[in-house]
Design a protein around this motif. Structure first.
Motif, PDB file in Angstrom:
ATOM      1  N   ALA A 107       0.818  -1.218   0.000  1.00 46.47           N
ATOM      2  CA  ALA A 107       0.000   0.000   0.000  1.00 46.47           C
ATOM      3  C   ALA A 107       0.847   1.261   0.000  1.00 46.47           C
ATOM      4  O   ALA A 107       0.305   2.368   0.061  1.00 46.47           O
ATOM      5  N   GLY A 108       2.164   1.095  -0.080  1.00 46.34           N
ATOM      6  CA  GLY A 108       3.046   2.259  -0.086  1.00 46.34           C
ATOM      7  C   GLY A 108       3.414   2.758   1.290  1.00 46.34           C
ATOM      8  O   GLY A 108       4.021   3.839   1.429  1.00 46.34           O
ATOM      9  N   ASN A 109       3.073   1.994   2.332  1.00 45.95           N
ATOM     10  CA  ASN A 109       3.434   2.389   3.696  1.00 45.95           C
ATOM     11  C   ASN A 109       4.884   2.034   3.976  1.00 45.95           C
ATOM     12  O   ASN A 109       5.365   0.977   3.544  1.00 45.95           O
ATOM     13  N   PRO A 110       5.607   2.895   4.695  1.00 47.79           N
ATOM     14  CA  PRO A 110       7.025   2.622   4.951  1.00 47.79           C
ATOM     15  C   PRO A 110       7.218   1.510   5.977  1.00 47.79           C
ATOM     16  O   PRO A 110       6.513   1.439   6.984  1.00 47.79           O
ATOM     17  N   VAL A 111       8.149   0.630   5.691  1.00 43.96           N
ATOM     18  CA  VAL A 111       8.537  -0.450   6.600  1.00 43.96           C
ATOM     19  C   VAL A 111      10.055  -0.413   6.709  1.00 43.96           C
ATOM     20  O   VAL A 111      10.751  -0.308   5.693  1.00 43.96           O
ATOM     21  N   ASP A 112      10.575  -0.481   7.942  1.00 39.90           N
ATOM     22  CA  ASP A 112      12.033  -0.486   8.070  1.00 39.90           C
ATOM     23  C   ASP A 112      12.496  -1.750   8.770  1.00 39.90           C
ATOM     24  O   ASP A 112      11.919  -2.175   9.780  1.00 39.90           O
ATOM     25  N   ASP A 113      13.539  -2.336   8.206  1.00 40.42           N
ATOM     26  CA  ASP A 113      14.159  -3.529   8.777  1.00 40.42           C
ATOM     27  C   ASP A 113      15.498  -3.138   9.374  1.00 40.42           C
ATOM     28  O   ASP A 113      16.302  -2.438   8.739  1.00 40.42           O
ATOM     29  N   VAL A 114      15.748  -3.579  10.600  1.00 41.52           N
ATOM     30  CA  VAL A 114      16.993  -3.243  11.288  1.00 41.52           C
ATOM     31  C   VAL A 114      18.072  -4.228  10.872  1.00 41.52           C
ATOM     32  O   VAL A 114      17.894  -5.449  10.943  1.00 41.52           O
ATOM     33  N   ILE A 115      19.201  -3.677  10.448  1.00 38.73           N
ATOM     34  CA  ILE A 115      20.367  -4.481  10.071  1.00 38.73           C
ATOM     35  C   ILE A 115      21.490  -4.092  11.009  1.00 38.73           C
ATOM     36  O   ILE A 115      21.867  -2.915  11.090  1.00 38.73           O
ATOM     37  N   GLU A 116      22.025  -5.065  11.732  1.00 37.81           N
ATOM     38  CA  GLU A 116      23.081  -4.784  12.712  1.00 37.81           C
ATOM     39  C   GLU A 116      24.408  -5.321  12.210  1.00 37.81           C
ATOM     40  O   GLU A 116      24.486  -6.393  11.632  1.00 37.81           O
ATOM     41  N   ALA A 117      25.432  -4.509  12.501  1.00 38.26           N
ATOM     42  CA  ALA A 117      26.798  -4.931  12.161  1.00 38.26           C
ATOM     43  C   ALA A 117      27.647  -4.758  13.402  1.00 38.26           C
ATOM     44  O   ALA A 117      27.674  -3.682  14.009  1.00 38.26           O
ATOM     45  N   SER A 118      28.321  -5.800  13.813  1.00 38.12           N
ATOM     46  CA  SER A 118      29.111  -5.755  15.039  1.00 38.12           C
ATOM     47  C   SER A 118      30.552  -5.410  14.741  1.00 38.12           C
ATOM     48  O   SER A 118      31.113  -5.832  13.728  1.00 38.12           O
TER      49      SER A 118
END
Length: 593
Positions: free
Chosen positions: A580-591
């Motif tokens: 539907a064009g709604n923003p979704v954010d996925d967290v990407i972690e780097a150690s």
């Protein structure tokens, strides 16, 4: 010294010039009566034609100066006045640029020495009182080149601050500074139009009208004069000037008067392309009245292209594209309305009702010819297409407010959202109200689509995103922060406010810090078009870069608030959109370990 030329010409011809009280006149005259003893200088600045010389003349007149001396070509004047019971010398410089380096009458030694005295008068009490008129750029440049003493350097900084509407570097109470370019051009238009229409000379024109010539019933000059007085024509012209004001396009008094004179008198076949009374009878015999149309003259159509492009007022009005922009329905009314039963009521009301510049025999003949054979003779453009442009311009001034939405009035211009900008943004702000939520939502959606480069549908929060390369990348999917449009119990919010008479889009960050975008007409149109699906580069590259610069300002402010963060690892929020064009954010972690 255009004002002096007009006065002399009016005197020679035995007519009254078109005059009206300048919007700043009373405030200016008040400075000399409130506390003149504390004054060192009164500075009038602005662009050429803003009325600086005229206002200088009014002060000279009020103080009892010699009218014959003022009517001369002199630039510098001097007179003794009393201020607070103390004798002082008033120095009047009505044109800084034309001020001679040396006074032939020996009243000052050099131009630089006189301006040095003005600088000193700003900071130290003394016998000198100055009235100076100067174009804004020349004012700052002249004092920059003066240099030399602390007072001239302070004066230069002071003038720059006043022109930029910033706080004074050091508070100075001995200066009264009037920037005439800050007066809305729409206000000047109203004053000039009232003065023109009420001039006593028109009564004489009616009294001496010639049945088959000047000011008779078919005289185009009379028709244009009467059209200018019609409320709808005045309202639409005023709206265009207000939009120019809100697009940061200033038109000085001189150009407003020139526009009105051209509107009434313009005709491409007349000498200097302006009709005189002696021209009217011949034009009536030839039947060439279309070239005198007020609706075309307002856009300089009677002038040569070179002349039109050299006059900023016509260049400003040309930006609206009135005449070139249209809709299918409008063109159908103009092309087929005389014969189509559904469209005929519109045609009769909007076109045929004007026997001067509307449904004339010539227009109808060209209309029928175009319907039968759209191609012109010999492969040339059909003459009806020029008439079509003229009629689109006329319709902008003829369509009544009651049909403005039905016929999409503002789609006759480039700025299709101009009506909304006036009605839904500036009108509520100027009356002390708030801009409606749906307008703010549209602006936020437009910002989000530019900030991210994605077709985001979200309008309840502002997405601050960047990329691995730089914040101005066309597509930015690394989400830095979200700013709520309205957050209960928190300081963050997004709204449109009025500051110094101009709309601003304000973003209040969670800490209370404010970052603001000046919301002129072009930026509003740009953001609303993008919010509706237009590509950012299709309307204005300059606007696109402005919005990206605003994004960088917001990102810098957010990053300062967040500080350096946790050094033990890195976390990125990768932005994407759902169906539907709604923003979704996925967290990407780097150690780091």
């Amino acid at each position: 010294m255009f004002d002096e030329h007009i006065r002399r010409s009016a005197g020679r011809l035995g007519v009254l010039p078109i005059v009206f009280d300048h919007p700043m006149e009373q405030a200016l005259l008040g400075t000399l009566s409130d506390d003149p003893a504390s004054l060192g200088a009164v500075v009038l600045t602005g662009t050429a034609g803003d009325g600086k010389s005229y206002l200088c003349g009014r002060i000279w007149e009020v103080l009892g100066g010699d009218a014959a001396a003022w009517a001369s070509n002199n630039v510098y004047f001097r007179m003794n006045v009393s201020a607070g019971g103390q004798p002082r010398t008033l120095h009047v410089i009505r044109d800084l640029t034309a001020l001679p380096d040396h006074d032939p009458e020996g009243r000052y030694t050099t131009k630089s020495a006189l301006l040095q005295r003005l600088s000193d008068a700003l900071f130290e009490p003394g016998p000198d009182l100055f009235l100076l008129a100067a174009n804004d750029g020349q004012l700052v440049e002249k004092w920059r080149r003066l240099g030399g003493t602390p007072s001239t350097a302070r004066a230069h900084a002071l003038f720059e601050a006043r022109l930029m509407e910033e706080g004074d570097p050091n508070e100075v109470r001995r200066l009264r500074f009037f920037n005439l370019s800050s007066v809305p051009s729409s206000e000047v238009l109203t004053l000039a139009l009232d003065s023109l229409l009420a001039h006593e000379g028109w009564r004489a024109c009616y009294d001496e009208a010639e049945p088959d010539g000047f000011f008779g019933p078919r005289c185009p000059i009379r028709r244009n004069y009467e059209l200018l007085g019609e409320p709808l024509v005045r309202a639409r012209l005023h709206a265009l000037f207000r939009l120019c004001d809100f697009n940061e396009l200033h038109t000085p008094v001189r150009r407003v008067l020139m526009l009105l004179a051209n509107a009434v008198l313009g005709h491409p076949a007349a000498r200097d392309r302006l009709m005189a009374p002696r021209d009217v009878r011949g034009l009536l015999r030839s039947g060439d009245l279309r070239g005198a149309s007020l609706f075309s003259n307002l856009f300089g159509a009677n002038l040569t292209a070179t002349k039109r492009e050299s006059l900023e007022i016509f260049e400003y009005l040309a930006r609206f594209g009135i005449g070139q922009e249209t809709t299918n329905r409008i063109d159908n009314i103009l092309i087929f309305g005389a014969e189509d039963e559904t469209l005929r009521p519109y045609y009769d009301t909007l076109v045929a009702s004007d026997p001067f510049y509307g449904g004339t025999e010539r227009f109808r003949a060209e209309q029928r010819s175009y319907v039968e054979a759209p191609e012109g003779a010999g492969g040339q453009q059909h003459p009806f297409l020029e008439a079509l442009t003229e009629q689109r311009r006329a319709l902008f001034f003829r369509i009544p407010d009651s049909q403005a939405n039905e016929l999409n009035l503002w789609r006759l211009t480039v700025f299709t959202g101009a009506g909304e900008y006036l009605d839904d943004v500036t009108a509520p702000l100027l009356s002390g109200g708030r801009v409606a939520k749906h307008v703010v939502a549209g602006l936020v959606r437009g910002l989000n689509r530019i900030f991210t480069g994605l077709l985001v549908s979200s309008e309840r929060e502002l997405l601050l995103a960047t990329s691995l390369s730089f914040s101005g990348a066309p597509v930015s999917q690394l989400l830095e922060d979200r700013i709520a449009v309205s957050a209960r119990g928190r300081q963050e919010r997004i709204e449109v406010s009025l500051r110094r008479g101009f709309p601003h889009l304000d973003v209040h960050l969670p800490t209370g810090a404010l970052r603001s975008l000046r919301l002129n007409l072009t930026r509003y149109e740009f953001l609303m078009r993008v919010s509706e699906g237009a590509l950012p580069g299709n309307f204005s590259r300059e606007c696109y870069e402005d919005i990206l610069a605003f994004k960088s300002t917001l990102l810098a402010a957010v990053q300062r608030e967040q500080g350096d963060g946790d050094d033990d690892g890195l976390a990125f929020r990768l932005l994407s959109l759902d169906g539907a064009g709604n923003p979704v954010d996925d967290v990407i972690e780097a150690s780091n370990g």
